[in-house]
Design an enzyme around this catalytic site. Structure first.
Site, PDB file in Angstrom:
ATOM      1  N   ARG A  69     -22.167   5.068 -11.457  1.00  0.00           N
ATOM      2  CA  ARG A  69     -23.500   5.588 -11.775  1.00  0.00           C
ATOM      3  C   ARG A  69     -23.761   6.869 -10.991  1.00  0.00           C
ATOM      4  NH1 ARG A  69     -23.786   1.729  -7.736  1.00  0.00           N
ATOM      5  NH2 ARG A  69     -24.762   2.491  -5.820  1.00  0.00           N
TER       6      ARG A  69
ATOM      7  N   GLU B 204      -9.429  -9.473   2.378  1.00  0.00           N
ATOM      8  CA  GLU B 204      -8.964  -8.199   2.948  1.00  0.00           C
ATOM      9  C   GLU B 204      -8.905  -8.330   4.458  1.00  0.00           C
ATOM     10  OE1 GLU B 204     -11.822  -5.212   1.876  1.00  0.00           O
ATOM     11  OE2 GLU B 204     -10.971  -4.903  -0.113  1.00  0.00           O
TER      12      GLU B 204
ATOM     13  N   HIS C 178     -26.943  -3.441   4.309  1.00  0.00           N
ATOM     14  CA  HIS C 178     -26.299  -2.813   3.154  1.00  0.00           C
ATOM     15  C   HIS C 178     -27.236  -1.910   2.356  1.00  0.00           C
ATOM     16  CE1 HIS C 178     -22.891  -5.131   4.281  1.00  0.00           C
ATOM     17  NE2 HIS C 178     -23.593  -6.250   4.191  1.00  0.00           N
TER      18      HIS C 178
ATOM     19  N   LYS D 134     -14.481  -6.431  -8.485  1.00  0.00           N
ATOM     20  CA  LYS D 134     -13.901  -5.744  -7.320  1.00  0.00           C
ATOM     21  C   LYS D 134     -12.433  -6.111  -7.095  1.00  0.00           C
ATOM     22  CE  LYS D 134     -18.002  -4.251  -7.115  1.00  0.00           C
ATOM     23  NZ  LYS D 134     -18.339  -2.905  -7.610  1.00  0.00           N
TER      24      LYS D 134
HETATM   25  C1  MV4 Z   1     -15.488  -4.171   4.615  1.00  0.00           C
HETATM   26  C2  MV4 Z   1     -15.739  -3.932   5.972  1.00  0.00           C
HETATM   27  C3  MV4 Z   1     -14.683  -4.032   6.848  1.00  0.00           C
HETATM   28  N1  MV4 Z   1     -13.458  -4.358   6.403  1.00  0.00           N
HETATM   29  N2  MV4 Z   1     -14.252  -4.498   4.212  1.00  0.00           N
HETATM   30  C4  MV4 Z   1     -19.991  -3.816   3.085  1.00  0.00           C
HETATM   31  C5  MV4 Z   1     -20.465  -3.433   1.732  1.00  0.00           C
HETATM   32  C6  MV4 Z   1     -19.353  -3.685   0.793  1.00  0.00           C
HETATM   33  N3  MV4 Z   1     -19.260  -2.626  -0.154  1.00  0.00           N
HETATM   34  C7  MV4 Z   1     -18.139  -3.779   1.663  1.00  0.00           C
HETATM   35  N4  MV4 Z   1     -18.584  -3.754   3.028  1.00  0.00           N
HETATM   36  C8  MV4 Z   1     -17.697  -3.788   4.045  1.00  0.00           C
HETATM   37  N5  MV4 Z   1     -16.431  -4.088   3.687  1.00  0.00           N
HETATM   38  C9  MV4 Z   1     -13.262  -4.586   5.092  1.00  0.00           C
HETATM   39  N6  MV4 Z   1     -12.054  -4.913   4.674  1.00  0.00           N
HETATM   40  C10 MV4 Z   1     -17.029  -3.597   6.355  1.00  0.00           C
HETATM   41  C11 MV4 Z   1     -18.024  -3.538   5.380  1.00  0.00           C
HETATM   42  C12 MV4 Z   1     -19.326  -3.203   5.855  1.00  0.00           C
HETATM   43  C13 MV4 Z   1     -19.939  -2.015   5.470  1.00  0.00           C
HETATM   44  C14 MV4 Z   1     -19.326  -1.109   4.614  1.00  0.00           C
HETATM   45  C15 MV4 Z   1     -19.968   0.057   4.253  1.00  0.00           C
HETATM   46  C16 MV4 Z   1     -21.229   0.340   4.743  1.00  0.00           C
HETATM   47  C17 MV4 Z   1     -21.843  -0.548   5.585  1.00  0.00           C
HETATM   48  C18 MV4 Z   1     -21.219  -1.729   5.964  1.00  0.00           C
HETATM   49  C19 MV4 Z   1     -21.852  -2.608   6.843  1.00  0.00           C
HETATM   50  C20 MV4 Z   1     -21.244  -3.752   7.206  1.00  0.00           C
HETATM   51  C21 MV4 Z   1     -19.984  -4.066   6.695  1.00  0.00           C
END
Ligand code: MV4
Length: 452
Positions: free
Chosen positions: A292, A200, A235, A116
């Site tokens: 995918r 981040e 998630h 990532k």
């Molecule tokens: C984040 C975020 C807020 N700010 N990054 C969760 C899964 C992973 N792919 C990254 N995620 C997140 N990254 C920053 N900079 C909040 C989440 C996040 C989230 C993102 C997508 C779908 C559901 C989520 C649930 C909690 C936190």
């Protein structure tokens, strides 16, 4: 065209792949574990081979058995579906070296997007917006402190080898930074065998919006609109829809072009998804790319009329994309509810025998499932047993079709999360489209108050 495809997966996606292969006139091989000998993919594939015991490590994740099955049956391609080996660059490489076409992108692209921090750096160089943060991995605490105060708290620490939410820590102030960093690093090491962490800015209450892209080997890339995937718990997505009520045509185009830029930049092949966070001010940021076919590809199929599985197979065979961006029209609205074999209150898995099973049909309803009356849901794998996809001329019609379909989806013998879906479909904020990644937490709080 391929003569025979081996399906390195199980359940509904294995059946979905069989559907596509039948329509394309391609023979199929189902591989299965001992737990899946009575499964529908085994029944409907042209050939089947048992690859080992129930545990995934000894069957669906066991590369030598899968390759041996492909060699014995004379398959010329392997479809990995989603989960299991779908984003395993090593598996894609082994397929290639055995003369099998891996139906997915090049191993190097799986590897690039799997890291990532590398993905972030690659995308940043192409002027696609990423969340403010580190250039790559971070390790020096003083550097981290100055970066964090530069971008402002809260910040989030993520594992470079992670994704999908594992090994993430939110840091609200400098006092917590060192301890959260140590925790993140320890977690990352034990979960992924790699302790690299990147930083981040933490976006509060974002929406999770993802763009579907398709690319051929001649450099043509087209985006097929977005999916709103904010409704998730731990998630794990629960409900997805297309289009998102949060996007204007202008924003959709900007995000689509950004996603296209990501794919073009690396010479990506096949179907892929670029995930973005969308903040409450309408700013979007690249988060990850999934290499995918995804569970929720169905809602994109419904609103575009494009069969993504067939297209994925044709693209892997080296065919030229027969679509131009101007041909892509998003019409109507589609919603997918993931039906899981689980207790709707405790979320504990509820495997066992399905005593009665009657899936709904009628206008606008599609059910993707490998379950049937008498089927025994094994305890070894993911608990999703069906996807209910409702299509309507608009969101309101899709919701009303979804409601009546779920009410008439008869499943006896095991518990499912259908009652949870029905409660969400009644929720005022859901109905208004007022959703973000914290929707489920807020939903549970609202309903705790209501029920007490
Ligand atoms: C984040 C975020 C807020 N700010 N990054 C969760 C899964 C992973 N792919 C990254 N995620 C997140 N990254 C920053 N900079 C909040 C989440 C996040 C989230 C993102 C997508 C779908 C559901 C989520 C649930 C909690 C936190």
């Amino acid at each position: 065209m391929f003569n025979k495809i081996l399906i390195a997966n199980r359940g509904e996606i294995a059946l979905r792949i069989i559907n596509a292969c039948r329509e394309l006139g391609i023979k199929t091989v189902a591989v299965y574990s001992e737990a899946d000998k009575n499964s529908l993919p085994v029944k409907f594939a042209d050939e089947c081979i048992c690859i080992g015991p129930s545990q995934s490590n000894k069957s669906y994740l066991h590369i030598p058995s899968i390759i041996a099955a492909a060699e014995i049956t004379g398959a010329d391609a392997v479809h990995p579906g989603y989960g299991f080996l779908a984003e395993n660059a090593n598996f894609a490489e082994v397929c290639k070296s055995c003369g099998l076409t891996f139906i997915g992108p090049e191993p190097e692209h799986i590897r690039l997007m799997g890291d990532k921090a590398v993905a972030r750096k690659t995308v940043m160089k192409k002027n696609v917006p990423v969340v403010p943060g580190s250039k790559g991995g971070v390790s020096d605490i003083d550097e981290m402190k100055s970066l964090a105060s530069e971008i402002g708290y809260p910040v989030i620490l993520k594992a470079s080898a992670g994704g999908g939410g594992k090994g993430m820590r939110v840091v609200w102030n400098e006092d917590e930074l060192l301890s959260q960093f140590e925790t993140a690093r320890t977690e990352a090491l034990s979960a992924f065998g790699n302790d690299e962490i990147y930083m981040e800015k933490y976006i509060v209450n974002p929406r999770h919006i993802e763009i579907q892209i398709v690319a051929d080997k001649y450099g043509n890339v087209v985006y097929l609109g977005e999916r709103e995937c904010s409704i998730q718990r731990n998630h794990q997505k629960i409900i997805e829809e297309a289009p998102s009520v949060a996007l204007t045509d202008e924003l959709r185009k900007a995000m689509g072009q950004a996603a296209k830029k990501v794919a073009s930049a690396i010479g990506y092949l096949g179907v892929g998804t670029v995930e973005f966070l969308l903040d409450s001010d309408g700013n979007f940021y690249f988060m990850e790319m999934n290499t995918r076919i995804q569970v929720e590809h169905t809602v994109t199929e419904e609103v575009t009329g494009i069969d993504l599985l067939k297209l994925q197979i044709l693209l892997a065979n080296g065919e030229e994309l027969n679509l131009k961006q101007r041909d892509i029209k998003i019409s109507g609205h589609a919603i997918e509810c993931r039906v899981n074999a689980e207790d709707p209150k405790t979320f504990m898995p509820s495997p066992g025998k399905i005593e009665a099973f009657h899936p709904p049909g009628g206008p606008g309803i599609r059910i993707d499932t490998a379950a049937y009356a008498g089927y025994v849901v094994p305890p070894f794998y993911d608990s999703m047993i069906a996807k209910v996809i409702a299509y309507g001329k608009d969101r309101k019609e899709a919701i009303s079709r979804m409601k009546r379909a779920l009410e008439m989806f008869l499943i006896e013998g095991i518990k499912t999360n259908i009652p949870l879906h029905l409660a969400i479909l009644e929720d005022k904020r859901f109905l208004e489209g007022d959703i973000n990644t914290h929707f489920m937490e807020d939903f549970f709080k609202r309903n705790e108050i209501l029920s007490s």
